[in-house]
Design an enzyme around this catalytic site. Structure first.
Site, mmCIF file in Angstrom:
data_model
loop_
_atom_site.group_PDB
_atom_site.id
_atom_site.type_symbol
_atom_site.label_atom_id
_atom_site.label_comp_id
_atom_site.label_asym_id
_atom_site.label_seq_id
_atom_site.Cartn_x
_atom_site.Cartn_y
_atom_site.Cartn_z
ATOM 1 C CB CYS A 38 -0.915 0.008 1.219
ATOM 2 S SG CYS A 38 -2.081 1.380 1.229
ATOM 3 C CD GLN A 39 4.708 1.226 -2.628
ATOM 4 O OE1 GLN A 39 4.286 0.682 -3.639
ATOM 5 N NE2 GLN A 39 5.994 1.367 -2.389
#
Length: 410
Positions: A90-91
């Site tokens: 998750c970025q």
């Protein structure tokens, strides 16, 4: 035709990205022997010892295994496959600009979603099916523009000619032994029978879709169905996206239907207590001594106190109590990457055994909470084994999706 003597025309060829220690592979192969992982990639940046890669290779063999930074792997080195899976990090998925020479997008450097996008878009024959996992907050990220990141992902997959479903699933709500809430995403190339049979409406979410068949659910009381189109190119979506995603939905073309659902489940339910080892099989370092126990109790307890920063600033600090010890007659709390190590912690699991002693969970018990085989991660240190399970998924989720997927694919 199969590419080698080990494959048959009935096989579903799988490529696993961000493979970790093989959670997707374990779940899919439990679901059906037709799922055959033919290539996989696992690379841990800034780490000299590649524990996950070593474990994966030991458990499944080195054939088709890649321990290289996926950013450096040419798409031409990845074999043609039917199903692409992976738990991508998750970025920040924001799109900086549009560039003709990069397929129309330029994502933030190092963001691994764009490597998935690159691989799919550059494959001569794109995979017919996709299956991804991410944290539940993906649907609401970033806080400054809720939903933008997921909107970019959905639009980019729609532009690559996929119909996509998603569901946020808490494994414990379907009888599994850990309260682990994650976003699961499946995609079907629009030339497939599966995509043809799915529409962008509530029927897909509640009855016809892969998640509806795997994890029955109903609309949450008081929640209304939201329908909208995601318009514009990816850079425009990045700048202007303003829609909200609920915990279940589908996109076909750029048309989205999304709604909040709650589980329908009344089957058996595993608990933490059913999976723990007897004291006689637990190394002594996992038991908490009398001197350390008060520190654990303090960290787990409720607090309302005055604290002072390093530069002398005084502030009020408060937090609620954590369960201590963890309940044995319920599913466990979510395993975190910092689960290992002997040091007292607010977030590590602590149980009280029949002997009255307090202890932490062993690596094998953490594996069981993610529904991995016992000692799957053996060979790494206890600290790293806990870290790897904190990063893993509940393989039972993948297995249930795999069972439904295999019965619906061409």
């Amino acid at each position: 035709m199969p590419e080698n003597s080990n494959e048959t025309s009935d096989d579903v060829r799988v490529v696993e990205l961000f493979a970790g220690v093989g959670g997707f592979r374990i779940g899919l192969e439990r679901a059906s022997k037709r799922f055959k992982t033919i290539w996989n990639n696992q690379w841990e940046p800034s780490t000299k010892r590649q524990d996950a890669s070593l474990i994966y290779s030991r458990q499944f063999g080195i054939e088709g295994h890649s321990n290289e930074d996926i950013n450096t792997v040419p798409t031409s080195c990845i074999p043609e496959h039917d199903l692409l899976v992976g738990g991508f990090p998750c970025q920040d998925y924001s799109v900086a600009t549009t560039l003709k020479n990069s397929g129309g997008i330029e994502g933030k450097k190092g963001v691994l979603w764009w490597q998935i996008y690159r691989i799919i878009s550059e494959m001569v024959n794109r995979p017919k099916y996709l299956f991804f996992e991410n944290v539940d907050r993906l649907l609401k990220s970033p806080a400054s523009q809720r939903g933008r990141d997921f909107g970019i992902i959905l639009a980019s997959l729609a532009d690559l000619d996929y119909t996509v479903e998603w569901r946020v699933i808490n494994a414990a709500e379907y009888g599994m032994p850990q309260r682990r809430r994650r976003t699961y995403i499946t995609g079907y190339l629009n030339t497939t029978k599966l995509a043809h049979n799915i529409s962008s409406d509530l029927k897909t979410i509640l009855s016809d879709g892969i998640f509806a068949q795997s994890f029955p659910a109903q609309v949450k009381e008081g929640c209304h169905v939201s329908e909208f189109a995601i318009n514009g190119n990816l850079a425009e979506i990045s700048a202007n996206f303003k829609h909200e995603f609920h915990n279940a939905g589908v996109i076909k073309g750029r048309d989205v239907t999304t709604v909040s659902v709650v589980p329908i489940y009344d089957g058996p339910a595993l608990t933490l207590g059913e999976l723990i080892l007897p004291d006689s099989e637990v190394p002594k370092e996992f038991f908490i001594d009398d001197e350390t126990l008060p520190k654990w109790k303090y960290l787990k307890g409720a607090k309302k106190e005055t604290r002072v920063t390093a530069d002398g600033y005084e502030y009020k600090y408060s937090e609620g109590a954590m369960a201590f010890p963890d309940s044995l007659d319920k599913p466990s709390r979510t395993i975190i990457t910092g689960e290992g190590g002997q040091g007292p912690s607010r977030f590590k699991h602590v149980i009280k055994t029949d002997s009255g002693r307090y202890r932490r969970l062993t690596p094998m018990e953490l594996e069981r909470l993610n529904m991995f085989p016992d000692n799957h991660t053996k060979g790494a240190s206890d600290l790293r084994r806990a870290f790897l399970m904190g990063n893993a998924l509940v393989t039972g989720i993948v297995e249930k999706v795999g069972l439904v997927l295999i019965s619906n694919i061409d």
